[in-house]
Structure formats: C-alpha cells, structure tokens
Write an enzyme that holds these catalytic residues in place. Structure first.
Site, mmCIF file in Angstrom:
data_model
loop_
_atom_site.group_PDB
_atom_site.id
_atom_site.type_symbol
_atom_site.label_atom_id
_atom_site.label_comp_id
_atom_site.label_asym_id
_atom_site.label_seq_id
_atom_site.Cartn_x
_atom_site.Cartn_y
_atom_site.Cartn_z
ATOM 1 C CG ASN A 52 -0.421 -0.199 2.521
ATOM 2 O OD1 ASN A 52 0.643 -0.782 2.671
ATOM 3 N ND2 ASN A 52 -1.111 0.294 3.541
ATOM 4 C CB VAL A 53 1.633 3.728 -2.259
ATOM 5 C CG1 VAL A 53 2.350 5.067 -2.375
ATOM 6 C CG2 VAL A 53 2.577 2.585 -2.625
ATOM 7 C CD GLU A 54 -1.615 4.743 4.639
ATOM 8 O OE1 GLU A 54 -1.130 5.613 5.406
ATOM 9 O OE2 GLU A 54 -2.315 3.789 5.039
ATOM 10 C CB CYS A 63 -5.322 -1.189 -1.782
ATOM 11 S SG CYS A 63 -6.628 -0.523 -0.732
ATOM 12 C CD GLU A 65 -5.489 -5.679 -1.670
ATOM 13 O OE1 GLU A 65 -4.953 -4.570 -1.462
ATOM 14 O OE2 GLU A 65 -6.244 -6.222 -0.859
ATOM 15 C CB CYS A 96 -10.835 -2.923 0.692
ATOM 16 S SG CYS A 96 -10.221 -2.251 -0.870
ATOM 17 C CB CYS A 99 -8.570 -4.716 -3.355
ATOM 18 S SG CYS A 99 -7.666 -3.151 -3.247
HETATM 19 N N1 THU Z 1 -5.382 -1.536 2.532
HETATM 20 C C1 THU Z 1 -4.829 -2.277 1.530
HETATM 21 O O1 THU Z 1 -3.703 -2.029 1.102
HETATM 22 N N2 THU Z 1 -5.572 -3.276 1.008
HETATM 23 C C2 THU Z 1 -6.814 -3.642 1.438
HETATM 24 O O2 THU Z 1 -7.457 -4.485 0.828
HETATM 25 C C3 THU Z 1 -7.347 -3.035 2.660
HETATM 26 C C4 THU Z 1 -6.702 -1.757 3.061
HETATM 27 C C5 THU Z 1 -4.603 -0.408 3.058
HETATM 28 C C6 THU Z 1 -5.125 0.939 2.669
HETATM 29 C C7 THU Z 1 -4.576 1.819 3.767
HETATM 30 O O3 THU Z 1 -3.278 2.235 3.403
HETATM 31 C C8 THU Z 1 -4.486 0.898 4.968
HETATM 32 O O4 THU Z 1 -4.606 -0.427 4.470
HETATM 33 C C9 THU Z 1 -5.553 1.136 6.021
HETATM 34 O O5 THU Z 1 -6.808 1.082 5.461
#
Ligand code: THU
Length: 146
Positions: A52-54, A63, A65, A96, A99
């Site tokens: 994940n890259v916020e 996400c 994925e 999620c 994804c």
């Molecule tokens: N996140 C994912 O990378 N994949 C998912 O399927 C669920 C959530 C990440 C997004 C965010 O950076 C962190 O988890 C908290 O929601």
C-alpha cells in the site's frame, strides 16, 4: 458456478505469503500505520506483488492489491491463480471491496484468496461479481433509444 478444484498446496501458500510479507515491508503508510502486502501467483507460475502507498489526500491511497495488479500488467499480464494479502503481523488480511473487484478482473471466479479463515474462491469472496462478460452482453444502448 466454479467447476475448479479450489486448492493450492501448503508450501505454495507459504511461498506466496512470504512474498506478500516482503512487499509489506516496503509499504508507505505514514497515516494509517497499517502496512499491507499482496502477492499473486499467475497460472503460468509467475509471482507479482505490491504494497500500500498512502497519500496526504487520504482518498487517493493505493491499496497493496493495486500495486500487485500494476506489477502483473507491467510484467506481461496473464491470469491470477491465487493471491495472499498480509497485514503488518504477516497475517492474512481480507481485501477491501474495491480490491476484490480489481482481483476479479484478472483472476475471475476461480482465483483463490487466502482469507483470515483460510483459502476461498473469488466466487465466494465477491459473489455475483460484475466483470468483463457483463460488458459484452450489451453492445450499445441504441437498441432502446427512440
Ligand atoms: N489496505 C490495503 O492495502 N488493502 C486492502 O485491501 C485493505 C486496506 C490499506 C489501505 C490503507 O493504506 C491501509 O490499508 C488502512 O486502510
């Protein structure tokens, strides 16, 4: 309805989980502090992964994925056979909703997902999914336009 035998051997799940953990270690998550890694196995035996890259604009966060699918497409595409997603503890993490849709596009109903409760087929993870076949059912809205 899936006709495939939904199994993957234990060692392959371990290898896939290890790749997801490695990807998770690269996560950029200064806002949630919730690193995620995803790894996919293609039907022709390749592995792809992502983290994940916020973003300061929280809503545009990518996400893990998303990164994994990008890795898949960039390395020749193909179909996903199995996907493992892990949290910061290296434990299986449910994908999620968005994804699930991304994985469905590239793996279909038969793709296996390592859920916290164990492996599940996409047909169970995203039942009744909207996908490419729905688009080809209708070629144009012109037939109904008067
Ligand atoms: N996140 C994912 O990378 N994949 C998912 O399927 C669920 C959530 C990440 C997004 C965010 O950076 C962190 O988890 C908290 O929601």
């Amino acid at each position: 309805m899936s006709t495939m035998t939904n199994t993957l051997d234990e060692q392959t799940w371990k290898t896939l989980t290890a790749a997801a953990v490695e990807a998770m270690c690269s996560a950029y998550c200064p806002y949630s502090h919730f690193p995620v890694g995803a790894a996919g196995l293609t039907t022709d035996g390749r592995m792809v992964s992502g983290c994940n890259v916020e973003n300061a604009g929280y809503g545009v966060t990518l996400c893990a994925e998303c990164g994994m699918i990008s890795d898949l497409v960039r390395h020749g595409g193909g179909r996903l056979k199995a996907v493992a997603i892990v949290n910061g503890n290296g434990q299986a993490c449910a994908p999620c909703g968005r994804c699930r849709q991304l994985i469905f596009e590239h793996g279909g109903n038969e793709c296996l997902i390592l859920m916290p409760t164990g492996p599940m087929a996409m047909s169970e993870v995203l039942p009744g999914a909207f996908g490419p076949s729905n688009l080809s059912e209708v070629t144009s809205g012109q037939a109904l336009a008067k």
